[in-house]
Design an enzyme around this catalytic site. Structure first.
Site, PDB file in Angstrom:
ATOM      1  N   ARG A  80       0.848  -1.194   0.000  1.00 52.03           N
ATOM      2  CA  ARG A  80       0.000   0.000   0.000  1.00 52.03           C
ATOM      3  C   ARG A  80       0.885   1.247   0.000  1.00 52.03           C
ATOM      4  O   ARG A  80       0.861   2.045   0.939  1.00 52.03           O
ATOM      5  CB  ARG A  80      -0.918   0.011   1.227  1.00 52.03           C
ATOM      6  CG  ARG A  80      -2.139  -0.875   1.083  1.00 52.03           C
ATOM      7  CD  ARG A  80      -2.986  -0.790   2.341  1.00 52.03           C
ATOM      8  NE  ARG A  80      -4.307  -1.331   2.135  1.00 52.03           N
ATOM      9  CZ  ARG A  80      -5.220  -1.452   3.102  1.00 52.03           C
ATOM     10  NH1 ARG A  80      -4.933  -1.071   4.325  1.00 52.03           N
ATOM     11  NH2 ARG A  80      -6.417  -1.951   2.849  1.00 52.03           N
ATOM     12  N   ASN A 139       6.726 -11.491   5.250  1.00 53.96           N
ATOM     13  CA  ASN A 139       5.414 -11.095   5.738  1.00 53.96           C
ATOM     14  C   ASN A 139       5.075 -11.821   7.036  1.00 53.96           C
ATOM     15  O   ASN A 139       4.771 -13.014   7.037  1.00 53.96           O
ATOM     16  CB  ASN A 139       4.351 -11.389   4.677  1.00 53.96           C
ATOM     17  CG  ASN A 139       2.987 -10.847   5.075  1.00 53.96           C
ATOM     18  OD1 ASN A 139       2.852 -10.128   6.053  1.00 53.96           O
ATOM     19  ND2 ASN A 139       1.986 -11.178   4.298  1.00 53.96           N
ATOM     20  N   ASP A 166      -1.872   1.859  11.709  1.00 54.34           N
ATOM     21  CA  ASP A 166      -2.149   1.216  10.434  1.00 54.34           C
ATOM     22  C   ASP A 166      -1.645   2.101   9.307  1.00 54.34           C
ATOM     23  O   ASP A 166      -1.568   3.335   9.449  1.00 54.34           O
ATOM     24  CB  ASP A 166      -3.657   0.984  10.268  1.00 54.34           C
ATOM     25  CG  ASP A 166      -4.134  -0.258  10.998  1.00 54.34           C
ATOM     26  OD1 ASP A 166      -3.283  -1.053  11.431  1.00 54.34           O
ATOM     27  OD2 ASP A 166      -5.358  -0.429  11.136  1.00 54.34           O
ATOM     28  N   ASP A 168      -3.117   2.799   6.551  1.00 53.15           N
ATOM     29  CA  ASP A 168      -4.156   3.435   5.743  1.00 53.15           C
ATOM     30  C   ASP A 168      -5.049   4.372   6.551  1.00 53.15           C
ATOM     31  O   ASP A 168      -6.201   4.616   6.182  1.00 53.15           O
ATOM     32  CB  ASP A 168      -5.016   2.369   5.061  1.00 53.15           C
ATOM     33  CG  ASP A 168      -5.653   1.395   6.048  1.00 53.15           C
ATOM     34  OD1 ASP A 168      -5.243   1.382   7.222  1.00 53.15           O
ATOM     35  OD2 ASP A 168      -6.556   0.640   5.644  1.00 53.15           O
ATOM     36  N   ASP A 278      -3.771  -7.085  19.243  1.00 48.85           N
ATOM     37  CA  ASP A 278      -4.000  -5.891  20.048  1.00 48.85           C
ATOM     38  C   ASP A 278      -4.878  -6.186  21.258  1.00 48.85           C
ATOM     39  O   ASP A 278      -4.632  -5.673  22.361  1.00 48.85           O
ATOM     40  CB  ASP A 278      -4.609  -4.768  19.201  1.00 48.85           C
ATOM     41  CG  ASP A 278      -5.765  -5.250  18.312  1.00 48.85           C
ATOM     42  OD1 ASP A 278      -6.200  -6.415  18.443  1.00 48.85           O
ATOM     43  OD2 ASP A 278      -6.232  -4.444  17.480  1.00 48.85           O
TER      44      ASP A 278
END
Length: 535
Positions: A80, A139, A166, A168, A278
């Protein structure tokens, strides 16, 4: 100008009023000892002159001499580059406002693109480039990406706080600084989480605070919170619940500030790839006496969770990691509530003809019985195997169509199949559908296209064939009822749920005894982050 104060019930009173003339200014000191259970201060300005302007206004607290902590930002990204670049530009604005960001880690798991090779990289704020390290690694998912940044930060003693983000999210610089300031004034180490607003509807607050239900170990909003709350339609005076203080178990890592001392004390995230890292971290910190605060005024904007599909390969991690968190933290001798709620969800998935989801979740239950240390050896290979497993089922075949070519059946509405009223009616209705799926052959091949909002067992469980339309991505998922697959899936899931319930005490002891080893920076540094390639 009138200053108002409210209590936790939303009852507001005027505490101070001042007349202001042209060009006047004034400061007022207000006590804070009446807000233990909630409440707000705010001010109204009323003038007969429609052109009156407020030039500046600030809420401030007295400087107690505490150190202003420096922060390391950790961003995990996977193919991204553009959204990540947008976020780095926002970080540049934070630095420009004196936001005390000393280091920035971008942990890049991507294969197709490289953040550092993006044409916009050279246009970033010079101080962002100077502070930035792009770390390329295999990854390891969100947990492995955030864990890598946390590991590097405490290993090199870089800063007082680590802020996980994050790739995004849209960032508001002043909001970010507010989160840092709050952390500075906390008397004890405190995890400070940001609220999430929805990117497509910027005034809609996703949730005000979250917790874990200890009966079935499922995350949920704190009782009393209204989810997807539109602040543009509801002001503070007419919303009593917004005045309460809500205590949370965790804050999701769309943006979350964690003091470096907390990381040294409780360790890194569990190496679980994605999902529940989390939540488990918040539960673990809480068991060490470290609270989490979801702070009003500290927020980011993120893609809505309503546009996420939890029935694809992610279903594996959602279930497995939830069970791992329960095995480590639950005080129940057996996970009866979790097992029953899982089984109910799986039956609902099968009634919706999501056979691939059921297969992934069964595999998650099987893998719980492996050695906990096997988590340290997971990487891309596991994800590839899950995708391969899912592709063996028809409901995984999603075609992408142009919106104009998709003909949604507008004659069908949610009211056609209303949810049964009451528990008894629900059980009887589900039982009838289970018998239909188990004993009746598929007779109808006509598959109407229905919106994703109808992808629930009450609405499509009576059908033999249906296509589900997902507006994000213009995807259409094929569903076809199979008696043999239904029976086989039910038998396999029943077996694995009974096995989990029976072996729960043994599995709990195993995961609890391995937990400190799994989250140790030394362990993860050796097994996960051994190969370092940063620039």
């Amino acid at each position: 100008m009138t200053i108002y104060a409210s209590n936790e019930h939303g009852d507001a009173v005027s505490v101070l009023s001042r007349d202001a003339t042209n060009g006047s200014s004034f400061d007022e000191i207000l006590p804070l000892d009446e807000f233990r259970e909630g409440g707000w201060y705010w001010f109204d300005v009323v003038s007969p002159d429609p052109d009156v302007k407020i030039i500046d206004a600030k809420w401030q607290v007295e400087d107690d001499g505490a150190k202003q902590g420096a922060a390391t930002i950790v961003i995990t990204t996977h193919d991204r580059p553009e959204t990540c670049m947008d976020l780095l530009e926002g970080v540049g604005e934070v630095i420009g406002l004196g936001g005390r960001v000393e280091h920035i880690f971008v942990v890049d798991h991507g294969r197709q693109y490289s953040v550092a090779d993006n044409p916009r990289f050279g246009e970033l704020h010079p101080e962002v480039i100077r502070r930035l390290r792009v770390v390329k690694q295999r990854n390891l998912g969100g947990a492995g990406g955030f864990g890598r940044g946390m590991h590097e930060s405490i290993k090199e003693n870089l800063s007082d706080y680590v802020v996980l983000m994050d790739d995004d999210v849209a960032l508001d610089p002043e909001s970010f600084i507010r989160g840092l300031d709050f952390a500075d004034f906390c008397r004890e180490p405190t995890i400070v989480g940001a609220h999430m607003f929805e990117m497509s509807e910027p005034c809609v607050l996703s949730t005000f605070g979250e917790r874990v239900d200890r009966r079935d170990y499922m995350w949920d909003s704190v009782p009393g919170v209204v989810d997807s709350f539109d602040l543009s339609l509801n002001d503070l005076r007419r919303t009593p619940w917004l005045h309460r203080r809500f205590d949370v178990d965790y804050n999701a890592w769309w943006t979350c500030l964690i003091p470096a001392d907390v990381i040294r004390s409780v360790g890194l995230p569990l190496p679980v790839f994605i999902k529940w890292d989390d939540i488990e971290y918040g539960l673990r910190a809480g068991s060490h006496g470290i609270p989490t605060v979801s702070l009003p005024g500290f927020a980011v904007w993120h893609e809505s969770w309503r546009e996420k599909d939890a029935h694809d390969w992610q279903a594996y991690y959602l279930l497995r990691n939830r069970c791992i968190a329960a095995l480590i933290h639950s005080r129940h001798r057996r996970g009866t509530g979790l097992v029953l709620s899982n089984l109910a969800f799986d039956i609902e998935s099968l009634l919706c003809m999501r056979y691939s989801t059921a297969a992934l979740r069964r595999q998650a239950l099987i893998d719980l019985h492996r050695e906990p240390t096997d988590l340290l050896r997971e990487s891309d290979g596991k994800l590839a195997s899950l995708i391969s497993l899912r592709q063996g089922f028809l409901d995984s075949s999603e075609r992408t169509d142009h919106p104009e070519k998709i003909s949604i059946d507008t004659t069908l509405h949610l009211s056609d199949r209303t949810s049964p009223k009451g528990k008894v009616a629900t059980v009887l209705h589900m039982g009838a559908l289970i018998c239909r799926h188990a004993f009746r052959r598929r007779r109808h091949t006509v598959a109407p296209v229905l919106p994703v909002v109808m992808d629930e067992w009450q609405h499509i469980g009576h059908r033999d064939a249906v296509d589900i339309y997902f507006p994000y991505g213009n995807l259409v998922s094929r569903r076809r009822r199979s008696r043999s697959l239904f029976v086989k899936s039910v038998k396999g899931l029943l077996k694995e749920h009974v096995r989990l319930w029976w072996r729960w005490p043994e599995l709990a002891r195993r995961y609890q005894s391995s937990a400190s080893h799994l989250v140790s920076p030394d362990t993860q540094g050796m097994h996960l982050f051994g190969e370092k390639d940063s620039r």
